[in-house]
Design an enzyme around this catalytic site. Structure first.
Site, PDB file in Angstrom:
ATOM      1  N   TRP A 153       0.792  -1.085  -0.111  1.00 12.35           N
ATOM      2  CA  TRP A 153       0.054  -0.041  -0.107  1.00 12.35           C
ATOM      3  C   TRP A 153       0.833   1.288   0.077  1.00 12.35           C
ATOM      4  CZ3 TRP A 153       1.065   3.151   3.781  1.00 12.35           C
ATOM      5  CH2 TRP A 153       1.511   2.802   5.168  1.00 12.35           C
ATOM      6  N   ASN A 154       2.150   1.110   0.352  1.00 14.82           N
ATOM      7  CA  ASN A 154       2.826   2.404   0.631  1.00 14.82           C
ATOM      8  C   ASN A 154       3.861   2.688  -0.662  1.00 14.82           C
ATOM      9  OD1 ASN A 154       4.706   0.209   1.372  1.00 14.82           O
ATOM     10  ND2 ASN A 154       6.114   1.842   1.776  1.00 14.82           N
ATOM     11  N   GLY A 230       7.138  -6.326   0.412  1.00 12.38           N
ATOM     12  CA  GLY A 230       6.221  -6.368   1.650  1.00 12.38           C
ATOM     13  C   GLY A 230       6.692  -6.846   2.850  1.00 12.38           C
ATOM     14  N   LEU A 253      11.944  -6.458   0.579  1.00 10.24           N
ATOM     15  CA  LEU A 253      11.101  -6.715   1.933  1.00 10.24           C
ATOM     16  C   LEU A 253      11.593  -5.552   2.927  1.00 10.24           C
ATOM     17  CD1 LEU A 253      11.987 -10.180   2.463  1.00 10.24           C
ATOM     18  CD2 LEU A 253       9.953  -9.283   1.554  1.00 10.24           C
ATOM     19  N   CYS A 286       9.851   1.526   3.862  1.00  8.13           N
ATOM     20  CA  CYS A 286      10.846   0.067   4.062  1.00  8.13           C
ATOM     21  C   CYS A 286      12.212   0.620   4.336  1.00  8.13           C
ATOM     22  CB  CYS A 286      10.694  -0.653   2.874  1.00  8.13           C
ATOM     23  SG  CYS A 286      11.117  -0.025   1.224  1.00  8.13           S
ATOM     24  N   GLU A 385      10.616  -4.189  13.183  1.00 10.77           N
ATOM     25  CA  GLU A 385      10.162  -3.130  12.256  1.00 10.77           C
ATOM     26  C   GLU A 385       8.627  -2.745  12.479  1.00 10.77           C
ATOM     27  OE1 GLU A 385       9.887  -2.198   7.547  1.00 10.77           O
ATOM     28  OE2 GLU A 385       9.322  -4.299   8.245  1.00 10.77           O
TER      29      GLU A 385
END
Length: 493
Positions: A153-154, A230, A253, A286, A385
């Site tokens: 989504w980002n 993701g 990731l 991320c 995270e």
């Protein structure tokens, strides 16, 4: 209550509902209210999309001259520029990211399509120096086939472009699975792709959940490569799924990216870079620089300045031009952040600023810039995270010590170094085990700069000149050049 916007999936050049007619609502993080209805793809819908992509791959698309495929990529880029305001607005409503960022990013991402359009006819093969008489051998690069692009989504436009642009440039076809948390932008993107007149089935967009949609896509026997961005847990499922179809997999990731500030750093510049790295996009990046190591000589002074800067960040509605931080994307993130902060404080962490939900709105997922002093990076907030605006701060003494601390990390995506000593910057950046290192800056992207990590941050690179080759396979062709019959057919030569 205003009527919800309704979207359809884009399969084989057609706008369609799920064959089960199932839908789900997508929420606006600013107020926690539904604003759009999206189809929930079934396994049959995924099968339709993949078969459409395979049909297109068997058709004219990979046979086109590279320069003709490039025209479509440039057309997509132009559409992004022309519609950046709309794309930015939709992404802001669906994710809570600042409009000032989503609008600018939609414009800038057009450069990625231009970049790969320019590379489309420049991927070359080789002539091999074969050690046999009367033999000529060459290699060529051929497209892989159907690519499954799984988008989070980002940073949707960026993370779509780094997959779709090189894939299309080399003659592959694509099925995009958008995030169930914020799918709307991908449908708006598909509308623009459709307007370019690209052949049917070359680009398809489906929406749904991990099961059945994601599972059906990543196990489909016609999917030849999965490009995923993701979290590590989902990545592990994808790797297991890929055993079903023996597809290639690339993984971009998460990270727990370390940043070191030395005594001689230019403090104002370092504060700006750290602020961008952890509080930009509300920390929902991320590459967020979420572990900060400060040299002992400047620890107290620098931390006070950084906390003062963080407390001045303006939190507000994401569409407002003067807002610097908007809401988090979803309630689950908010819960994860609060849980980890609570555990960290219980284990000795000290909150310097922030730490509790922001009162800007009782309906949205607002959380303030938060800085926590930690004795070490094994405390929950420093180890996990969080994907939010939470910075864990630790001390270090020597260069050797901080390198060891920065590398004591299960992730290896991004990192940062602030120092006025160029030689030290080179030494430390070379020693850090991460796919990206920023020196005296942070949070930059470019079409020509490879993006990706090592260790639990995944493998494979996105963007850059080499990544286009990741959407090809090498084919070797042998030529026998003599007019005489070949020799003994029962002996390998």
């Amino acid at each position: 209550m205003p009527e919800l916007k309704k979207y359809q999936m884009f399969i084989d050049g057609q706008w369609v509902d799920s064959d089960t007619k199932k839908t789900f609502e997508t929420l606006n993080p600013e107020n926690n209210k539904p604003w759009a209805i999206v189809p929930e793809a079934s396994a049959n819908d995924v099968d339709r999309a993949v078969k459409a992509a395979q049909k297109a791959f068997e058709g004219e698309w990979p046979k086109m001259l590279a320069r003709d495929r490039a025209k479509y990529l440039r057309a997509i880029g132009n559409k992004l520029r022309e519609n950046s305001e709309l794309l930015g607005k939709i992404e802001t409503i669906d994710t809570g990211k600042l409009y000032r960022e989503t609008y600018q990013q939609a414009k800038y991402i057009a450069e990625y399509y231009d970049y790969y359009a320019g590379l489309a006819d420049k991927v070359e093969g080789t002539v091999l120096p074969i050690d046999k008489p009367n033999i000529q051998a060459i290699t060529t690069r051929i497209p892989i086939g159907v690519i499954a692009a799984i988008i989070p989504w980002n940073s949707q436009m960026f993370l779509t472009a780094t997959k779709v642009a090189p894939a299309l440039a080399m003659g592959n076809t694509v099925v995009i699975k958008c995030s169930e948390l914020a799918p709307a932008t991908m449908f708006e993107f598909a509308k623009l792709v459709e307007e370019t007149g690209i052949p049917k089935g070359v680009v398809n967009v489906v929406s749904g959940f991990g099961d059945p949609c994601g599972k059906a896509l990543t196990t489909h026997n016609l999917v030849e490569k999965v490009a995923f961005t993701g979290g590590p847990e989902t990545a592990r499922h994808i790797i297991r799924n890929s055993a079903e179809n023996l597809s290639e997999v690339s993984l971009e990731l998460g990270g727990k990216s370390p940043v070191a500030v030395f005594d001689d750093a230019k403090q104002e510049n370092a504060i700006n870079g750290i602020t961008a790295g952890i509080f930009g996009a509300s920390g929902q990046s991320c590459i967020a620089g979420s572990r900060l190591y400060l040299q002992k000589g400047i620890y107290n002074e620098f931390l006070d300045k950084l906390a003062s800067r963080a407390e001045k960040i303006k939190i507000g509605a994401p569409m407002d031009s003067d807002t610097e931080m908007g809401p988090l994307s979803n309630f689950k993130q908010l819960e994860v952040i609060e849980k980890n902060i609570k555990l960290t404080v219980e284990q000795g962490g000290k909150i310097k600023c922030g730490g509790k939900r922001h009162p800007f709105s009782n309906e949205g997922y607002y959380f303030p810039p938060t800085i926590i002093e930690c004795e070490n990076h094994n405390l929950p907030a420093a180890e996990n995270e969080l994907f939010g605006p939470v910075l864990s701060v630790m001390k270090f003494d020597t260069e050797k010590e901080v390198i060891e601390l920065m590398n004591d990390n299960q992730y290896g995506l991004s990192s940062g170094v602030y120092t006025s000593d160029l030689a030290r910057g080179m030494r430390v950046s070379n020693a850090i085990r991460a796919g990206i290192t920023f020196v005296n800056t942070y949070r930059l992207i470019s079409p020509s700069a490879p993006f990706g990590g090592i260790k639990d941050s995944g493998y494979g690179k996105e963007a850059g000149i080499d990544s286009i080759k990741d959407y090809t396979r090498v084919k070797t062709t042998w030529f026998y050049t003599s007019d005489e019959p070949s020799l003994d057919p029962f002996s390998i030569r």
